[in-house]
Design an enzyme around this catalytic site. Structure first.
Site, PDB file in Angstrom:
ATOM      1  N   ASP A  82      36.337  30.223   4.611  1.00  0.00           N
ATOM      2  CA  ASP A  82      36.538  31.583   3.693  1.00  0.00           C
ATOM      3  C   ASP A  82      35.311  31.546   2.781  1.00  0.00           C
ATOM      4  O   ASP A  82      34.842  32.638   2.399  1.00  0.00           O
ATOM      5  CB  ASP A  82      37.750  31.794   3.136  1.00  0.00           C
ATOM      6  CG  ASP A  82      38.650  32.218   4.211  1.00  0.00           C
ATOM      7  OD1 ASP A  82      38.414  33.561   4.516  1.00  0.00           O
ATOM      8  OD2 ASP A  82      39.453  31.711   4.714  1.00  0.00           O
ATOM      9  N   GLU A 106      37.514  37.735   2.254  1.00  0.00           N
ATOM     10  CA  GLU A 106      37.361  36.506   2.205  1.00  0.00           C
ATOM     11  C   GLU A 106      37.581  35.720   0.907  1.00  0.00           C
ATOM     12  O   GLU A 106      38.110  34.561   0.811  1.00  0.00           O
ATOM     13  CB  GLU A 106      36.008  35.997   2.844  1.00  0.00           C
ATOM     14  CG  GLU A 106      35.599  36.834   4.295  1.00  0.00           C
ATOM     15  CD  GLU A 106      36.454  36.520   5.321  1.00  0.00           C
ATOM     16  OE1 GLU A 106      37.554  35.895   5.438  1.00  0.00           O
ATOM     17  OE2 GLU A 106      36.077  36.895   6.618  1.00  0.00           O
ATOM     18  N   TYR A 157      44.045  30.368  -1.291  1.00  0.00           N
ATOM     19  CA  TYR A 157      44.201  28.783  -0.951  1.00  0.00           C
ATOM     20  C   TYR A 157      44.325  28.130  -2.266  1.00  0.00           C
ATOM     21  O   TYR A 157      44.944  27.116  -2.560  1.00  0.00           O
ATOM     22  CB  TYR A 157      42.765  28.329  -0.402  1.00  0.00           C
ATOM     23  CG  TYR A 157      42.476  28.946   0.971  1.00  0.00           C
ATOM     24  CD1 TYR A 157      43.703  28.819   2.104  1.00  0.00           C
ATOM     25  CD2 TYR A 157      41.381  29.430   1.449  1.00  0.00           C
ATOM     26  CE1 TYR A 157      43.485  29.561   3.299  1.00  0.00           C
ATOM     27  CE2 TYR A 157      41.291  30.046   2.629  1.00  0.00           C
ATOM     28  CZ  TYR A 157      42.148  30.202   3.544  1.00  0.00           C
ATOM     29  OH  TYR A 157      42.119  30.869   4.895  1.00  0.00           O
ATOM     30  N   GLU A 213      35.795  34.116  13.330  1.00  0.00           N
ATOM     31  CA  GLU A 213      36.979  34.944  12.942  1.00  0.00           C
ATOM     32  C   GLU A 213      38.004  34.533  13.991  1.00  0.00           C
ATOM     33  O   GLU A 213      39.330  34.766  13.845  1.00  0.00           O
ATOM     34  CB  GLU A 213      36.507  36.414  12.969  1.00  0.00           C
ATOM     35  CG  GLU A 213      35.578  36.790  11.888  1.00  0.00           C
ATOM     36  CD  GLU A 213      36.446  36.486  10.466  1.00  0.00           C
ATOM     37  OE1 GLU A 213      37.362  36.584  10.152  1.00  0.00           O
ATOM     38  OE2 GLU A 213      35.699  36.747   9.326  1.00  0.00           O
ATOM     39  N   HIS A 231      38.632  41.591  10.879  1.00  0.00           N
ATOM     40  CA  HIS A 231      37.386  41.176  10.846  1.00  0.00           C
ATOM     41  C   HIS A 231      36.818  40.677  12.255  1.00  0.00           C
ATOM     42  O   HIS A 231      35.579  41.230  12.768  1.00  0.00           O
ATOM     43  CB  HIS A 231      37.124  39.919  10.013  1.00  0.00           C
ATOM     44  CG  HIS A 231      37.629  39.921   8.504  1.00  0.00           C
ATOM     45  ND1 HIS A 231      37.928  38.949   7.989  1.00  0.00           N
ATOM     46  CD2 HIS A 231      37.924  41.129   7.985  1.00  0.00           C
ATOM     47  CE1 HIS A 231      38.486  39.375   6.651  1.00  0.00           C
ATOM     48  NE2 HIS A 231      38.526  40.702   6.798  1.00  0.00           N
TER      49      HIS A 231
END
Ligand SMILES: [Fe+2]
Ligand SMILES: [Fe+2]
Length: 339
Positions: free
Chosen positions: A87, A118, A125, A183, A220
């Protein structure tokens, strides 16, 4: 071929003259009339899918994480670390290297939104890492210590670097394949590892986060598949044998790399996530991605773990697993056949 001009008042390009690459846009983002209707459909879908990482409840994960086995912990950490890299690279790559060469405004807005998503994934995260670890740098720095992780990250970056260093139209086509591969293939050992833990009742908040992320990644994937298919119609001369041979090579390399990665993180023993299943699943995904852009499948294998497809959908979990605020964001599932 240089980047498009930000403001280009001498252009007389009409809507029907728009092209995905190497067009001559004025710089105005005029969306009342568009050439690529699929772009607006995906735009609407992306807006409807808006979500926020902090609304996923991670409290049980903090407790679950402490009782994971050594191997499960290792897998969880490696998965997070690798997803973080992908990402990160996408957030910048899309803005710095892809959008400057896209010349249809309805696609420019899509890529801008993708880059935002992204970045949102990077922030998800951060929420996940903070909820399970006191020493967050341990996970962010894993690529420095794990040679397989370092190799995967470096390989992905090297393909992007090579393709954007010489932006001919053929290279732009190959860069689109590279995004489709990222992706549609490179995320999937990691996603499946997270669902494997959650299927055994562990790290359910993380799996919910991954569902949101995967739903975005599918949009995406649809974007770049549509770009390639539209481009094939409007510029068939770009899809030469040399370009397609290189594309096949990229798919094959990515499949090998992702199988190796999946087998590395799972150690062939975590909750039935075996080397054989990983091998077949990634090959199955590769074939699917190839067929979606009118290329021939390479492996002709069956889907070995169909439970993953259902498990990744929002409407398939037991109702009391997650916070209701999160469920409210699930505004429908997404199929590859929708566009
Ligand atoms: Fe992402
Ligand atoms: Fe993505």
């Amino acid at each position: 071929m240089s980047r498009k001009k930000i403001y280009n008042p001498l252009s007389k390009e009409g809507v029907d003259d728009r092209s995905i690459i190497s067009g001559n846009p004025t710089g105005l983002v005029e969306l009342t009339k568009v050439k690529y209707q699929w772009a607006i459909n995906i735009w609407d879908l992306m807006l409807a899918n808006t979500w926020f990482p902090k609304e996923v409840d991670m409290t049980t994960d903090a407790r679950d994480y402490k009782s994971l086995s050594v191997d499960e912990k290792r897998m969880y950490d490696l998965v997070l670390s690798q997803l973080i890299f992908m990402d990160s690279i996408q957030t910048n790559q899309l803005q710095d290297n892809i959008n400057p060469f896209i010349t249809a405004p309805e696609i420019n807005v899509l890529v801008a939104r993708q880059s935002f998503e992204e970045a949102l994934h990077s922030s998800s995260y951060a929420v996940m890492v903070e909820s399970i670890s006191q020493n967050t740098e341990e996970i962010y720095d894993m690529w420095r210590k794990d040679p397989i992780l370092y190799r995967k990250n470096s390989y992905i970056a090297s393909v992007y670097d090579e393709l954007v260093s010489n932006p001919t139209d053929e290279m732009k086509v190959l860069a689109m394949y590279a995004v489709q591969i990222l992706e549609g293939i490179y995320f999937y050992s990691g996603f499946t590892a997270m669902y494997t833990l959650a299927r055994a009742g562990k790290m359910l908040g993380s799996a919910q986060m991954i569902r949101f992320i995967q739903r975005d990644e599918i949009s995406h994937l649809l974007m770049f598949q549509n770009m390639l298919n539209s481009l094939r119609k409007e510029r068939p001369e770009l899809f030469t044998k040399a370009v397609e041979d290189r594309a096949y090579q990229m798919f094959e390399d990515a499949t090998k790399m992702e199988i190796e990665w999946g087998q590395h993180i799972s150690n062939n023993k975590i909750l039935g996530f075996t080397d054989q299943i990983i091998d077949q699943y990634i090959k199955y995904l590769c074939d699917n991605r190839l067929k979606a852009v009118q290329l021939k499948p390479l492996y002709n294998v069956q889907h070995p773990i169909k439970w993953v497809d259902k498990f990744s959908q929002f409407n398939e979990q037991k109702s009391n697993f997650f916070e209701s605020t999160v469920s409210n964001y699930s505004k429908g599932s997404l199929s590859f056949d929708d566009f």
